[in-house]
Design a protein around this motif. Structure first.
Motif, PDB file in Angstrom:
ATOM      1  N   VAL A  51      -1.696 -32.782  26.038  1.00 56.23           N
ATOM      2  CA  VAL A  51      -3.079 -32.338  26.300  1.00 56.23           C
ATOM      3  C   VAL A  51      -3.358 -32.339  27.789  1.00 56.23           C
ATOM      4  CG1 VAL A  51      -5.510 -32.999  26.035  1.00 56.23           C
ATOM      5  CG2 VAL A  51      -4.009 -32.949  24.032  1.00 56.23           C
ATOM      6  N   LYS A  52      -3.023 -33.456  28.439  1.00 56.18           N
ATOM      7  CA  LYS A  52      -3.252 -33.550  29.886  1.00 56.18           C
ATOM      8  C   LYS A  52      -2.430 -32.490  30.613  1.00 56.18           C
ATOM      9  CE  LYS A  52      -2.695 -36.812  33.715  1.00 56.18           C
ATOM     10  NZ  LYS A  52      -2.394 -38.214  34.051  1.00 56.18           N
ATOM     11  N   VAL A  67     -11.151 -19.221  32.413  1.00 54.89           N
ATOM     12  CA  VAL A  67     -11.027 -20.525  31.738  1.00 54.89           C
ATOM     13  C   VAL A  67     -12.369 -21.032  31.223  1.00 54.89           C
ATOM     14  CG1 VAL A  67     -10.475 -22.982  32.086  1.00 54.89           C
ATOM     15  CG2 VAL A  67      -8.993 -21.209  33.056  1.00 54.89           C
ATOM     16  N   HIS A  68     -13.434 -20.837  32.028  1.00 57.73           N
ATOM     17  CA  HIS A  68     -14.740 -21.411  31.671  1.00 57.73           C
ATOM     18  C   HIS A  68     -15.729 -20.346  31.205  1.00 57.73           C
ATOM     19  CE1 HIS A  68     -13.207 -25.018  33.532  1.00 57.73           C
ATOM     20  NE2 HIS A  68     -13.122 -24.446  34.719  1.00 57.73           N
ATOM     21  N   VAL A 104     -17.006 -25.683  16.976  1.00 55.37           N
ATOM     22  CA  VAL A 104     -17.311 -26.904  17.729  1.00 55.37           C
ATOM     23  C   VAL A 104     -17.018 -28.105  16.813  1.00 55.37           C
ATOM     24  CG1 VAL A 104     -19.156 -28.135  18.945  1.00 55.37           C
ATOM     25  CG2 VAL A 104     -18.992 -25.657  19.150  1.00 55.37           C
ATOM     26  N   LEU A 249      -9.071 -35.923  19.853  1.00 52.86           N
ATOM     27  CA  LEU A 249     -10.046 -35.275  20.732  1.00 52.86           C
ATOM     28  C   LEU A 249     -11.445 -35.221  20.097  1.00 52.86           C
ATOM     29  CD1 LEU A 249      -7.893 -32.143  21.805  1.00 52.86           C
ATOM     30  CD2 LEU A 249      -8.309 -34.203  23.166  1.00 52.86           C
ATOM     31  N   GLY A 251     -14.384 -36.306  20.814  1.00 49.14           N
ATOM     32  CA  GLY A 251     -15.541 -36.003  21.664  1.00 49.14           C
ATOM     33  C   GLY A 251     -15.567 -34.576  22.172  1.00 49.14           C
ATOM     34  N   GLU A 252     -14.411 -33.888  22.103  1.00 46.38           N
ATOM     35  CA  GLU A 252     -14.329 -32.545  22.697  1.00 46.38           C
ATOM     36  C   GLU A 252     -14.886 -31.464  21.781  1.00 46.38           C
ATOM     37  OE1 GLU A 252     -13.857 -32.383  25.644  1.00 46.38           O
ATOM     38  OE2 GLU A 252     -12.542 -34.025  26.228  1.00 46.38           O
ATOM     39  N   ARG A 253     -15.024 -31.784  20.504  1.00 43.41           N
ATOM     40  CA  ARG A 253     -15.636 -30.853  19.562  1.00 43.41           C
ATOM     41  C   ARG A 253     -14.855 -29.542  19.513  1.00 43.41           C
ATOM     42  NH1 ARG A 253     -16.447 -33.638  16.806  1.00 43.41           N
ATOM     43  NH2 ARG A 253     -17.891 -32.413  15.577  1.00 43.41           N
ATOM     44  N   ASN A 284     -19.922 -20.467  21.109  1.00 44.28           N
ATOM     45  CA  ASN A 284     -18.463 -20.441  20.901  1.00 44.28           C
ATOM     46  C   ASN A 284     -17.937 -21.857  21.055  1.00 44.28           C
ATOM     47  OD1 ASN A 284     -18.789 -19.040  24.023  1.00 44.28           O
ATOM     48  ND2 ASN A 284     -17.565 -20.888  23.872  1.00 44.28           N
ATOM     49  N   ALA A 285     -16.733 -22.115  20.554  1.00 45.66           N
ATOM     50  CA  ALA A 285     -16.092 -23.416  20.770  1.00 45.66           C
ATOM     51  C   ALA A 285     -15.772 -23.551  22.256  1.00 45.66           C
ATOM     52  CB  ALA A 285     -14.820 -23.521  19.930  1.00 45.66           C
ATOM     53  N   PRO A 286     -15.816 -24.781  22.796  1.00 40.06           N
ATOM     54  CA  PRO A 286     -15.603 -24.996  24.232  1.00 40.06           C
ATOM     55  C   PRO A 286     -14.322 -24.303  24.731  1.00 40.06           C
ATOM     56  CG  PRO A 286     -16.257 -27.039  23.174  1.00 40.06           C
ATOM     57  CD  PRO A 286     -16.075 -26.040  22.078  1.00 40.06           C
ATOM     58  N   SER A 287     -14.462 -23.551  25.824  1.00 42.92           N
ATOM     59  CA  SER A 287     -13.412 -22.623  26.241  1.00 42.92           C
ATOM     60  C   SER A 287     -12.138 -23.316  26.726  1.00 42.92           C
ATOM     61  CB  SER A 287     -13.952 -21.670  27.305  1.00 42.92           C
ATOM     62  OG  SER A 287     -14.547 -22.371  28.378  1.00 42.92           O
ATOM     63  N   LEU A 288     -12.259 -24.276  27.635  1.00 45.13           N
ATOM     64  CA  LEU A 288     -11.051 -24.940  28.150  1.00 45.13           C
ATOM     65  C   LEU A 288     -10.290 -25.584  26.994  1.00 45.13           C
ATOM     66  CD1 LEU A 288      -9.184 -26.144  30.353  1.00 45.13           C
ATOM     67  CD2 LEU A 288     -10.865 -27.976  30.668  1.00 45.13           C
ATOM     68  N   MET A 289     -10.985 -26.247  26.094  1.00 43.82           N
ATOM     69  CA  MET A 289     -10.303 -26.923  24.974  1.00 43.82           C
ATOM     70  C   MET A 289      -9.632 -25.907  24.044  1.00 43.82           C
ATOM     71  SD  MET A 289      -9.972 -30.144  25.097  1.00 43.82           S
ATOM     72  CE  MET A 289     -10.319 -30.891  26.707  1.00 43.82           C
TER      73      MET A 289
ATOM     74  N   GLY B  69     -13.200 -39.219  23.635  1.00 42.32           N
ATOM     75  CA  GLY B  69     -13.687 -39.940  22.459  1.00 42.32           C
ATOM     76  C   GLY B  69     -15.139 -39.647  22.118  1.00 42.32           C
ATOM     77  N   GLY B 251     -18.587 -20.757  28.971  1.00 43.17           N
ATOM     78  CA  GLY B 251     -17.745 -20.973  27.802  1.00 43.17           C
ATOM     79  C   GLY B 251     -17.624 -22.429  27.393  1.00 43.17           C
TER      80      GLY B 251
END
Lengths: 397, 397
Positions: A51-52, A67-68, A104, A249, A251-253, A284-289, B69, B251
């Motif tokens: 992930v990192k 990306v964003h 999300v 993940l 918290g990242e939804r 939309n679902a968070p883009s970076l994730m 988290g 995003g």
């Protein structure tokens, strides 16, 4: 000042969350190492290293405007393709990118699915014990929750009662396997019988019934147990998935819905799910994730860690005289309360700095849930406290 | 198969989004550099460098179990504190962390606010032109949207008609300043008069009316224009904010609600907003991005870039004979259509590879919106096309 619909929710603010806060207070008082908090399903295993690496690569290599930025409400096409292809590889399915709607997390996915298909007054069937939030989700769209009582022998769904409870108002059924709070995995036989009943009832009532499979724990399965992929057994299936547990993940939804081509009117349902994602406010679902998921689609968190916890806790507790079905998935143990009143049992456990969640928070009184997504040391160190608790109730004597 | 409530939404799938897809087709056909797509409010200015630095720092220094988290549904306390303190510094307010609820962007924030306070059948007033999605958000909770007609001289809100339209069913009013689609900033005088009317009507109907201030464009303001902070003028204000535009993170879905202590029954409303965040399925705003916000709370995107675009487009178009109010904020120009039918004008514009959005998509026919969050070159290169369009309609002749 708050809306009528929110009032009961404010009054009964989630017992699990309340316990989380209580846990914090106990930790402050006694020190974190002396509190055995089994209350919250917050993975303690870190996200896999991929992930990192993925985040760093994306930020180094890609244009931040991309990306964003916004993309289609259903998500980046290439991410949805990666999800579809991974499912096809692993479960021998035939999905393509249009069958996938990025969401999300799974909770948002379930809300999107219900918003898409549910009319006020229509019924949604769930099997006790169940994650109580399902009730809030169904209530968001003025549906009616219908609860099938538990089979406390096996915690497989009670299919006789299920069949009786399907009516001409049934629009959907929610299942969750591997299961919160019992850790049970629904067997292939169960799924085949469930599908058989649904097909028969669709025929009888001349109306589609959707099976919503909530699968955040799919990858957390032990002993090589077979976890059937539900779309292969019943055509009107919508799968809700989350990377909260499989990639740690929460918290990242980030998650997705699968809406197969075989589903009745699937093209419209897919379009509506994208729009529901937009108008519900998620957009939309968070883009970076999303882009991280594309790169980490087959990465895994350390399931062995949970497995070791599972065995330690299960063996430790049964040795002390507690009883529970041995879980084959997820990271929960659903233990029979030695007394009828599970809330009272939880209060007593708290005196020994043990924090379970009462079964009535899952519509299954007489039991308590222990979330073993904690450090192994917590489990080992909790054993003397559990021993005192067992002694208090005169277990094994 | 889809719910009754979703059917009209599927049928009228957002015109803006449809145009976005159309733009992609034109780009494929004519090459991106020959298509002048002013349809979507997707920032073209990259996120400030601080965002990337913050992500790298967080991933290097923090435990992934913390970074990815769960936290309180309202968000990490330290992030909410950073937001409150930044607002206090900039607007001389007195917020603390409990006044801030982190949300999945502003759209989710508005939905959370409406879920928290709105009952079925209650009215929500908006001022045309307005972002049509407000209608969908109000419909999510079975409220009734009441539209005040536009003052096309100034595009400040039409306060006489507003006062007439407030009824004993009015629960909320949504304003948006700097404004989409006109770029107008509501003057302090407007806000003071608006608050006066609301206070009088609260008194008259003996009932609270909430002012929801949707502020994703707050930081995009030009010529040193004063953008009043609404909570200072009216106590029952809820602010909805997003970092989509100010940090170019659309995003990522990250924003917040401000629910001030002065708001009636604020403690309950704050609690309910946290719960609404949870049960709506968002659960919490994305965790990594929350931590990024803490570090980048006072970072800014390149507002100068938009300002240069604004001047180039405004001057270019007025020189060609088009008319519009000069925007003082956001990144939109709301241009009067030279013919009554703005959709027909948009079709004609498309023949010259220019993509505006018809004003009827903002409940204000006879106008079109141009989003100038595009490259400066796009604006410069679009001028010959606009000149042909002006010539076609015989402007300046």
């Amino acid at each position: 000042m708050i809306s009528e619909k929110m009032k009961p929710l404010v009054n009964n603010n989630s017992a699990i969350r309340a316990m989380f806060e209580e846990g914090n207070q106990l930790r402050e008082k006694y020190g974190a190492e002396n509190v055995f908090d089994f209350s919250l399903g917050n993975p303690n295993v870190p996200a896999p290293a991929e992930v990192k690496t993925a985040v760093l690569e994306i930020l180094e290599q890609e244009d931040p405007v991309f990306v964003h930025g916004y993309m289609s409400n259903a998500g980046y096409p290439q991410v949805r393709r990666a999800v579809a292809e991974s499912l096809n590889r692993r479960f021998d399915t035939n999905f393509h990118e249009n069958n996938i709607v990025m969401t999300v997390g799974a909770a948002s996915g379930l809300n999107v699915a219900l918003k898409t298909i549910l009319n006020p007054g229509e019924e949604v069937i769930v099997f006790a014990p169940y994650f109580l939030e399902y009730g809030a989700y169904v209530n968001n769209f003025d549906g009616k929750l219908v609860v099938v009582s538990p089979d406390t022998e096996t915690f497989q769904p009670n299919l006789e009662e299920f069949e009786e409870k399907i009516s001409d108002k049934t629009r959907a059924v929610i299942i969750n396997t591997p299961h919160n709070p019992t850790g049970v995995v629904y067997s292939e036989e169960t799924i085949i019988r469930l599908a058989e009943i649904l097909n028969r009832k669709q025929e009888e009532f001349q109306r589609e019934i959707f099976l919503i499979s909530d699968e955040p724990y799919r990858e957390l399965a032990y002993d090589g147990v077979f976890v059937p992929y539900i779309t292969k057994y019943y055509k009107n299936t919508i799968v809700g998935y989350s990377f909260s547990k499989s990639l740690s993940l929460p918290g990242e939804r980030i998650g997705y819905l699968v809406i197969p081509d075989e589903l009745e009117d699937s093209e419209n349902v897919i379009t509506a799910a994208g729009i529901a994602t937009r108008v519900s406010g998620a957009v939309n679902a968070p883009s970076l994730m999303q882009l991280v998921i594309e790169k980490c689609i087959d990465a895994k968190c350390d399931v062995e860690y949970y497995d070791r916890n599972r065995n330690a806790l299960y063996e430790g507790l049964t040795e002390l005289g507690f009883t529970c079905v041995k879980p084959q998935g997820a990271f929960y143990l659903f233990v029979k309360s030695p007394i009828e009143d599970d809330a009272e049992f939880c209060s007593k456990a708290k005196e020994f700095n043990i924090l379970p969640v009462p079964g009535k928070s899952f519509a299954c009184p007489g039991y308590v849930r222990l979330a073993y997504c904690v450090s192994y040391e917590t489990i080992v160190n909790s054993m003397p406290a559990f021993a005192k608790l067992a002694e208090f109730y005169g277990l094994k004597q």
